[in-house]
Design a protein around this motif. Structure first.
Motif, PDB file in Angstrom:
ATOM      1  N   ILE A  42       0.853  -1.188   0.000  1.00 35.32           N
ATOM      2  CA  ILE A  42       0.000   0.000   0.000  1.00 35.32           C
ATOM      3  C   ILE A  42       0.891   1.241   0.000  1.00 35.32           C
ATOM      4  N   GLY A  46      -2.827   5.145   0.111  1.00 36.93           N
ATOM      5  CA  GLY A  46      -3.765   4.076   0.399  1.00 36.93           C
ATOM      6  C   GLY A  46      -4.102   3.199  -0.784  1.00 36.93           C
ATOM      7  N   MET A  89      -1.969   6.040   6.404  1.00 36.89           N
ATOM      8  CA  MET A  89      -2.684   4.901   5.843  1.00 36.89           C
ATOM      9  C   MET A  89      -3.694   4.470   6.896  1.00 36.89           C
ATOM     10  N   TRP A 141     -11.220  -0.298   1.436  1.00 42.76           N
ATOM     11  CA  TRP A 141     -10.277   0.632   2.045  1.00 42.76           C
ATOM     12  C   TRP A 141      -9.757   1.676   1.044  1.00 42.76           C
ATOM     13  N   THR A 154     -11.823   8.272   3.387  1.00 43.87           N
ATOM     14  CA  THR A 154     -12.189   6.868   3.496  1.00 43.87           C
ATOM     15  C   THR A 154     -13.631   6.664   3.054  1.00 43.87           C
TER      16      THR A 154
END
Length: 387
Positions: A42, A46, A89, A141, A154
C-alpha cells in the motif's frame, strides 16, 4: 552433569525490530493483526501497488477505537519539503482520529512512496470487519475523492448489519472456499458468503456460553472448531449435521482465548489452544477429523451453493411481498378516498394525448365548415391511431 548447555533451560528473549509510537498508534487495545501478502503493498495514499521486493513489510491492525491502521515496518526518512507524502494509511470505521496515525518510529529500509510501482486496478481491496457490538461490516479501504472538498477520504461501508448478540471474536476465511467466512462471537456463530448480504448461509441458535474463538480445519472443508468460555471446544462437521456439534471436548477449567490448527506432517495435525490463565494446550487431532472424506469437497461446495440459492430465493420473495403489500395498501387507500391519485404510465399518457389531438382535429374541421371555409364534401382530417 554439568555438560548440558545452560542456555537450554533459560527462557529465550525476543527483541523487537520496530515499535509503534503512542501518539501515532491506537487509542484502545489492538484486537487483530494481519500481514499483507508479499505480492503487493500500500502506498502512502492508500492505493495498492505492485511490490518489487516480494517481502512482507506491511501489516494492518484493528482495535476497539473503531479504526484500522496500515503499518510499514521500514523506516521513513522525513523530508520537510515533501510533507504532502506523509499521509496516513488510516481506515476509519466510525470516528475520525489524528491524521498521523499508522506510522512506525523505527525499523529498517525505506517505505515505498508509490512512484515507479504499477497500480493494481483489479485487486480486491474490500475487507470484512467485526465490531464489539456484533456488527458485520463490509468496506473498501480504497480512498475516494470527496466531491465537496476534492480530498481523498475513506469510503463509507458498503454494507453492515448487526448479526450477533456480543462482540465478534473471530472472522476466519475458509482455506478451501475463499468467499466463505466463519463469523463467531457473543453466544453464536454464522457462516457467510462474501457479497451475499441477504442473510447467513448457516446460523446457529444461542448457546449458554460465550464463544471466544473459531478455526477452520486445514484438511477438511466441512470441519471447524469453536472455543468457548467454559473451557470446552465444539467440533462441527457440516457433512454430518448442521444444528449441533458432533463432539464437545473439555480442555480447561478456565476461559479459552485462542485456537489454532497446524499440519505438522502427513499423518499428524496439532491444535493449539490458549486459556485466560496463560496456559497453552497442544493436542493432536484424531485421524477421523483430519483425513478428508471421499467427495467431501464437492459435497460441501454443493451444500454452500444450495444455501446461497436459498438466500437468493428468500430475497426475491421478500421483494415480491413488499411490493404486494404496497399495492394492497394503495388500493385500500384509493377505495377509502385517502390515497394519492393514480400516476399514469407512459403508455397511458401517450394514449390520452393522441385522443385529445384527434378531438381537436374534428373540432377544427367543424369550425371551418361553419365559417364557410370548408365544404362538406372535403376530405376529413387524418386522425392519429390511438392503439
Amino acid at each position: 552433569p554439568k555438560f548440558e548447555d545452560e542456555s537450554f533451560f533459560q527462557t529465550p528473549r525476543i527483541r523487537y525490530c520496530a515499535l509503534s509510537s503512542l501518539e501515532n498508534g491506537h487509542n484502545a487495545p489492538i484486537t487483530d493483526l494481519y500481514w499483507l501478502p508479499d505480492h503487493f503493498e500500500i502506498d502512502r495514499l492508500g492505493f495498492p501497488t505492485e511490490s518489487k521486493d516480494d517481502k512482507n513489510c506491511q501489516l494492518m491492525t484493528a482495535a476497539s477505537d473503531n479504526q484500522i491502521l496500515f503499518w510499514d515496518t521500514r523506516s521513513k526518512i522525513l523530508n520537510q519539503k515533501r510533507k504532502d507524502l506523509d499521509l496516513p494509511m488510516n481506515l476509519e470505521i466510525e470516528k475520525k482520529e489524528d491524521v498521523n496515525k499508522g506510522q512506525f518510529v523505527s525499523g529498517a529500509g525505506k517505505p515505498s512512496s508509490g512512484k515507479g510501482s504499477r497500480l493494481l486496478q483489479h485487486l480486491n481491496t474490500r475487507i470484512s470487519i467485526g465490531t464489539e457490538d456484533g456488527q458485520f461490516v463490509y468496506v473498501d479501504w480504497i480512498p475516494q475523492k470527496d466531491s465537496d472538498t476534492n480530498k481523498l477520504t475513506t469510503s463509507k461501508a458498503e454494507w453492515y448489519q448487526s448479526i450477533l448478540d456480543g462482540p465478534i471474536t473471530a472472522m476466519k476465511r475458509s482455506p478451501f472456499f475463499k468467499d466463505i467466512i466463519l463469523v463467531a462471537g457473543g453466544t453464536g456463530f454464522h457462516i457467510w458468503r462474501e457479497k451475499v448480504f441477504s442473510g447467513a448461509l448457516l446460523q446457529t441458535k444461542s448457546f449458554s456460553k460465550r464463544i471466544c474463538d473459531a478455526e477452520w480445519s486445514p484438511t477438511r472443508p466441512g470441519v471447524f472448531f469453536i472455543a468457548k468460555s467454559d473451557g470446552s471446544v465444539d467440533i462441527w462437521d457440516l457433512l454430518d449435521r448442521t444444528h449441533v456439534p458432533i463432539l464437545t471436548q473439555s480442555i480447561s477449567i478456565h476461559k479459552l482465548t485462542y485456537i489454532n490448527c497446524k499440519i505438522m506432517a502427513s499423518n499428524q495435525q496439532l491444535i493449539a489452544i490458549g486459556d485466560s490463565m496463560g496456559t497453552l494446550h497442544i493436542m493432536e487431532v484424531p485421524w477421523s477429523l483430519r483425513r478428508i472424506v471421499s467427495g467431501e469437497f464437492q459435497a460441501v461446495k454443493a451444500y454452500l451453493a444450495r444455501e446461497s440459492d436459498r438466500r437468493e430465493f428468500v430475497k426475491q420473495r421478500w421483494d415480491f411481498r413488499e411490493e404486494e403489500k404496497r399495492e394492497l395498501e394503495r388500493q385500500a387507500a384509493l377505495k377509502a378516498g385517502l390515497g394519492p391519485p393514480h400516476i399514469p404510465t407512459e403508455d397511458e399518457i401517450t394514449f390520452r394525448l393522441r385522443g385529445d389531438y384527434n378531438e381537436f382535429l374534428q373540432f377544427e374541421a367543424s369550425i371551418l365548415r361553419e365559417l364557410g371555409l370548408k365544404d362538406e364534401d372535403d376530405d376529413q382530417p387524418a386522425l392519429v391511431a390511438v392503439n
